[in-house]
Scaffold this motif. Structure first.
Motif, PDB file in Angstrom:
ATOM      1  N   VAL A  73       0.825  -1.203   0.000  1.00 42.19           N
ATOM      2  CA  VAL A  73       0.000   0.000   0.000  1.00 42.19           C
ATOM      3  C   VAL A  73       0.865   1.261   0.000  1.00 42.19           C
ATOM      4  N   ALA A  74       1.835   1.328   0.921  1.00 41.12           N
ATOM      5  CA  ALA A  74       2.703   2.514   1.005  1.00 41.12           C
ATOM      6  C   ALA A  74       3.505   2.700  -0.275  1.00 41.12           C
ATOM      7  N   ALA A  79       2.818   5.315 -13.469  1.00 48.98           N
ATOM      8  CA  ALA A  79       1.577   4.562 -13.340  1.00 48.98           C
ATOM      9  C   ALA A  79       0.742   5.250 -12.263  1.00 48.98           C
ATOM     10  N   ILE A  80      -0.288   5.946 -12.696  1.00 42.79           N
ATOM     11  CA  ILE A  80      -1.104   6.715 -11.754  1.00 42.79           C
ATOM     12  C   ILE A  80      -2.360   5.944 -11.374  1.00 42.79           C
ATOM     13  N   MET A  81      -3.188   5.627 -12.367  1.00 40.66           N
ATOM     14  CA  MET A  81      -4.431   4.918 -12.077  1.00 40.66           C
ATOM     15  C   MET A  81      -4.155   3.523 -11.525  1.00 40.66           C
ATOM     16  N   GLY A  82      -3.251   2.800 -12.185  1.00 35.77           N
ATOM     17  CA  GLY A  82      -3.018   1.420 -11.804  1.00 35.77           C
ATOM     18  C   GLY A  82      -2.534   1.250 -10.380  1.00 35.77           C
ATOM     19  N   THR A  83      -1.507   2.028  -9.995  1.00 29.59           N
ATOM     20  CA  THR A  83      -0.988   1.898  -8.631  1.00 29.59           C
ATOM     21  C   THR A  83      -2.031   2.326  -7.603  1.00 29.59           C
ATOM     22  N   PHE A  84      -2.827   3.336  -7.950  1.00 25.41           N
ATOM     23  CA  PHE A  84      -3.877   3.783  -7.043  1.00 25.41           C
ATOM     24  C   PHE A  84      -4.953   2.706  -6.896  1.00 25.41           C
ATOM     25  N   ILE A  85      -5.334   2.096  -8.021  1.00 27.00           N
ATOM     26  CA  ILE A  85      -6.341   1.033  -7.980  1.00 27.00           C
ATOM     27  C   ILE A  85      -5.860  -0.137  -7.140  1.00 27.00           C
ATOM     28  N   GLY A  97      -3.443  -0.224  -4.849  1.00 29.80           N
ATOM     29  CA  GLY A  97      -3.296   0.163  -3.446  1.00 29.80           C
ATOM     30  C   GLY A  97      -4.630   0.273  -2.738  1.00 29.80           C
ATOM     31  N   THR A  98      -5.604   0.897  -3.390  1.00 31.37           N
ATOM     32  CA  THR A  98      -6.912   1.110  -2.772  1.00 31.37           C
ATOM     33  C   THR A  98      -7.667  -0.206  -2.609  1.00 31.37           C
ATOM     34  N   MET A  99      -7.687  -1.022  -3.678  1.00 33.00           N
ATOM     35  CA  MET A  99      -8.385  -2.305  -3.594  1.00 33.00           C
ATOM     36  C   MET A  99      -7.755  -3.215  -2.537  1.00 33.00           C
ATOM     37  N   THR A 100      -6.445  -3.186  -2.442  1.00 32.36           N
ATOM     38  CA  THR A 100      -5.765  -4.008  -1.437  1.00 32.36           C
ATOM     39  C   THR A 100      -6.085  -3.520  -0.028  1.00 32.36           C
ATOM     40  N   GLY A 111      -8.087  -6.159   1.707  1.00 34.19           N
ATOM     41  CA  GLY A 111      -7.043  -6.962   2.318  1.00 34.19           C
ATOM     42  C   GLY A 111      -6.543  -8.066   1.406  1.00 34.19           C
ATOM     43  N   ASN A 112      -6.882  -7.976   0.122  1.00 39.88           N
ATOM     44  CA  ASN A 112      -6.527  -9.012  -0.855  1.00 39.88           C
ATOM     45  C   ASN A 112      -5.855  -8.362  -2.063  1.00 39.88           C
TER      46      ASN A 112
END
Length: 409
Positions: free
Chosen positions: A45-46, A364-370, A372-375, A379-380
């Motif tokens: 996440v970080a 990578a803006i959208m991908g890393t945000f997606i 990180g946020t989904m994880t 928690g998966n």
């Protein structure tokens, strides 16, 4: 017809890819694992948010700086500034012992690296001709992959053999950062000496104000060109997914419990596979069409995404994934860069590449945000990775709408 030999300018331009790729490889392999050791816990996440911040900074700066760099004699000045700052930040990565301080310095290093790549990409139109862009761009990525292995192997040996050498982990990483920075500098010099900016706008007063005011006009020109419009929309989605996979692969694998040494060695295999694959992609793009080969690459990455999300559990499976990435990574990047170089006006190359590189080039803006946020929400990490398939699907649809070859005026 005899094959045309590469000019000194073309070879020197390619050498910069060899230089900066050492840091790129380190940043996608050892650095995330080292950051995880500093964070002393799950780091996906970080690390995802750190990469997102770096990408956003580049996205905000590049349209303005790119427009200024299009002016006479400015491209190489910006390259010198970003490389010098990036090299200092890279060496400084060996100093912090706290994860937040390390992440902040890494963001500076990443911003400088990605910014220098915008000016470097735009210099392609000065280093070669339209007819040779696919080949030269592919050669750049290919030699970047294989060339980066040399300092990386040395760095990897220092880190893995640190106990035998009597070194602490931080000391070993300090040595690795210095080696990487020196390699970056060494392979920047030939480009600065041998590639001249032949396409440019005249120097203007109040350049910054005019560059800011001209952002809207540039976007209108891109949008008005149907071929550029659909190409850049497609690129915006698929390349974000590509670079998200590049940036987060080791962090994701580490969180799955795969041994760090296995992760790094597998990514080293990616470099060797990517070398011939990138060259082959350039030749196939010339023969079958750039658009067709880009669609093949997007489909390949869709498979990679689902495999990583639902079938990646062991080191052997990570090795397979690394080989698959190597088959498509260099080709899709190289042909994207060369195709855009052919489509954009040459005297506004930096200005246009400023927008082009917002959507890609190690950003990578959208991908890393997606991810990180989904994880964070579920928690998966697998669900976050699986969501990247949406980016590839949208990119494929837009690519299918790109018209045929641009006609000469």
């Amino acid at each position: 017809m005899a094959k045309q030999r590469m000019s000194k300018a073309e070879k020197s331009w390619i050498m910069y890819d060899v230089g900066n790729s050492a840091l790129v490889l380190l940043a996608t392999s050892i650095i995330p694992i080292y950051f995880k050791s500093l964070a002393d816990g799950p780091a996906l996440v970080a690390w995802s948010y750190g990469e997102t911040i770096a990408s956003l900074v580049v996205a905000l700066l590049m349209p303005v700086l790119g427009s200024i760099a299009d002016m006479r004699g400015m491209k190489k000045k910006f390259i010198v500034g970003t490389v010098a700052t990036g090299v200092v930040a890279t060496v400084a990565l060996g100093l912090p012992t706290e994860p937040i301080a390390f992440l902040v310095i890494y963001i500076v290093s990443s911003v400088m690296l990605n910014s220098s790549m915008v000016f470097y990409d735009a210099l392609l139109v000065d280093a070669t001709s339209d007819e040779r862009m696919d080949e030269i761009s592919s050669q750049g990525y290919a030699w970047g992959y294989i060339g980066s292995v040399v300092p990386f192997v040395v760095c990897l040996a220092v880190v893995l053999m640190r106990d035998s050498l009597g070194l602490a982990l931080q000391t070993a990483m300090q040595i690795a950062f210095v080696i990487t920075a020196a390699w970056w500098v060494g392979f920047t010099i030939p480009m600065l000496r041998n590639v001249e900016q032949t396409h440019y706008k005249p120097l203007q007063e109040r350049a910054v104000a005019k560059a800011v005011g001209g952002i809207g006009s540039t976007l209108k020109r891109i949008w008005a060109d149907r071929q550029l419009r659909f190409f850049i929309l497609s690129y915006f989605f698929y390349i974000d997914g590509v670079h998200t996979i590049i940036k987060l692969s080791t962090s994701y694998g580490s969180d799955l419990g795969i041994d760090g040494t296995q992760l790094v060695l597998a990514l080293l295999v990616t470099q060797f596979v990517a070398f011939p694959s990138a060259i082959a992609y350039g030749k196939l793009g010339t023969r079958l069409g750039t658009k067709t080969m880009l669609q093949v690459g997007i489909a390949g990455y869709t498979f990679i995404t689902f495999f990583a999300a639902f079938f990646l559990h062991t080191a052997a499976e990570f090795w397979f994934l690394a080989i698959m990435v190597g088959l498509f990574q260099g080709g899709i990047q190289a042909l994207s860069r060369s195709e855009f170089g052919k489509l954009c006006p040459k005297d506004h190359a930096n200005e246009y590449f400023g927008f082009f590189d917002i959507f890609g080039k190690y950003a990578a803006i959208m991908g890393t945000f997606i991810v990180g946020t989904m994880t964070a929400l579920t928690g998966n990490g697998s669900l976050g990775v699986a969501s990247l398939a949406v980016l590839f699907a949208i990119g494929f649809v837009f690519m299918a709408r790109v018209p045929g070859a641009k006609q000469e005026a």
